[in-house]
Motif scaffolding. Structure first.
Motif, PDB file in Angstrom:
ATOM      1  N   ARG A 162      17.133  50.929  -4.314  1.00  0.00           N
ATOM      2  CA  ARG A 162      15.838  50.986  -4.985  1.00  0.00           C
ATOM      3  C   ARG A 162      15.125  52.307  -4.781  1.00  0.00           C
ATOM      4  O   ARG A 162      15.086  52.845  -3.691  1.00  0.00           O
ATOM      5  N   HIS A 172      17.791  46.156  -2.621  1.00  0.00           N
ATOM      6  CA  HIS A 172      17.276  44.844  -3.044  1.00  0.00           C
ATOM      7  C   HIS A 172      18.340  43.809  -2.727  1.00  0.00           C
ATOM      8  O   HIS A 172      19.466  43.911  -3.188  1.00  0.00           O
ATOM      9  N   ASP A 176      16.564  38.385  -8.894  1.00  0.00           N
ATOM     10  CA  ASP A 176      15.232  38.134  -9.456  1.00  0.00           C
ATOM     11  C   ASP A 176      15.363  37.374 -10.762  1.00  0.00           C
ATOM     12  O   ASP A 176      16.101  37.791 -11.656  1.00  0.00           O
ATOM     13  N   HIS A 252       7.933  36.325 -10.967  1.00  0.00           N
ATOM     14  CA  HIS A 252       9.380  36.104 -10.875  1.00  0.00           C
ATOM     15  C   HIS A 252       9.684  35.450  -9.548  1.00  0.00           C
ATOM     16  O   HIS A 252       8.864  35.470  -8.630  1.00  0.00           O
ATOM     17  N   ASP A 254      12.272  35.737  -6.473  1.00  0.00           N
ATOM     18  CA  ASP A 254      13.300  36.525  -5.794  1.00  0.00           C
ATOM     19  C   ASP A 254      13.972  35.584  -4.818  1.00  0.00           C
ATOM     20  O   ASP A 254      13.358  35.101  -3.869  1.00  0.00           O
ATOM     21  N   ARG A 256      17.083  35.023  -2.181  1.00  0.00           N
ATOM     22  CA  ARG A 256      18.109  35.700  -1.410  1.00  0.00           C
ATOM     23  C   ARG A 256      18.791  34.731  -0.461  1.00  0.00           C
ATOM     24  O   ARG A 256      18.204  33.745  -0.037  1.00  0.00           O
TER      25      ARG A 256
HETATM   26 ZN    ZN Z   1      13.233  40.938  -6.039  1.00  0.00          ZN
END
Ligand code: ZN
Length: 277
Positions: A162, A172, A176, A252, A254, A256
């Motif tokens: 990023r 990242h 997303d 949004h 995200d 993970r």
């Molecule tokens: Zn993100």
């Protein structure tokens, strides 16, 4: 000795192909041997497994799971210590990936280069997140399988390097999913809620689910939560709503996945986003 050599050759052969299944007497391993991927294995009950510097949780049935970090080295070693104390080392070839470069501009400058007085807060929050991640159960809740926690266009992928307001920053680690503010977020797999933080500096409303054996989902930028700390959730249960809290440029989710501190690619668990979201 001959059979062990032969087995090692089978393993090397099988591990050179991502997604290959492989089974033999001591170790079976099935998964995608690629950076950000994971594999499920079986060893004789009572064995111990080490993967690089991790003591892997092995169930009484001999099943275990390992994950491969974004920047996992190409050559790693899995060690099995059998109940009789004998040790077998399996070299593994982890396929490297090329990551996108993602440029985001127009972020508030204090979210890209935080002022000194904010750095303490960020460090304290990171410690909280690490502590939540450290409480992993020996259960295999991830056996429920996986669904998308939210549906919509994918606007960010795992591993991207990023560049924020022109400055290189951490990669990242999430995927997303763009969705309207207030859209439901559901549990992608069974587990237990281990972190509920409404306002972390970077990640805003942040929720973590332990799926067992070091595997945990984290959801960032959430608007609200509909579960409590320690609550057991089943796949598909609503856990909260999509937001744009923390360092975010629009609503949004995200999502993970970690295996302990290793960052994995959630899309390798759940598969592609359905076209009819
Ligand atoms: Zn993100």
């Amino acid at each position: 000795m001959i059979s062990r050599l032969a087995c090692l050759m089978c393993l090397i052969f099988a591990l050179s192909m991502p997604g290959a299944g492989f089974a033999q007497q001591t170790l079976s391993l099935d998964g995608t041997l690629i950076q950000g991927g994971f594999a499920k294995g079986t060893v004789p009950p009572g064995s111990q497994v080490r993967y690089d510097d991790h003591d892997v949780i092995v169930g009484s049935d001999g099943r275990f799971l390992i994950g491969f970090h974004r920047d996992e080295p190409a050559e790693t070693v899995l060690t099995v210590i059998l109940p009789d104390g004998s040790e077998q080392r399996y070299p593994m070839n982890i396929q490297p990936r090329e990551y996108d470069i993602q440029r985001l501009n127009g972020l508030p400058e204090e979210k890209v280069t935080p002022p000194q007085d904010v750095l303490d807060r960020i460090a304290a929050e990171a410690a909280k997140v690490r502590a939540a991640r450290a409480q992993n159960s020996a259960e295999t809740w991830y056996d429920s399988g996986w669904i998308w926690p939210a549906r919509g266009p994918i606007t960010g992928v795992f591993g991207s390097q990023r560049i924020l307001n022109g400055e290189p920053r951490q990669p990242h680690y999430g995927v997303d999913v763009a969705a309207p503010e207030g859209s439901p977020v559901v549990a992608p797999a069974d587990g237990v809620v281990t972190l509920l933080e409404p306002d972390l500096y970077f990640s805003g409303g942040t929720l973590m689910i332990d799926h067992g054996r070091g595997l945990a989902s984290t959801f960032l930028h959430m608007k609200s939560f509909s579960v409590t700390l320690g609550q057991k959730v089943k796949q598909g249960d609503e856990i909260g709503t999509v937001g744009t809290t923390g360092r975010s440029t629009g609503p949004h989710l995200d999502w993970r996945i970690n295996w302990f501190e290793s960052r994995l690619d959630a899309t390798l668990f759940v598969g592609p986003m359905p076209k009819d979201f």
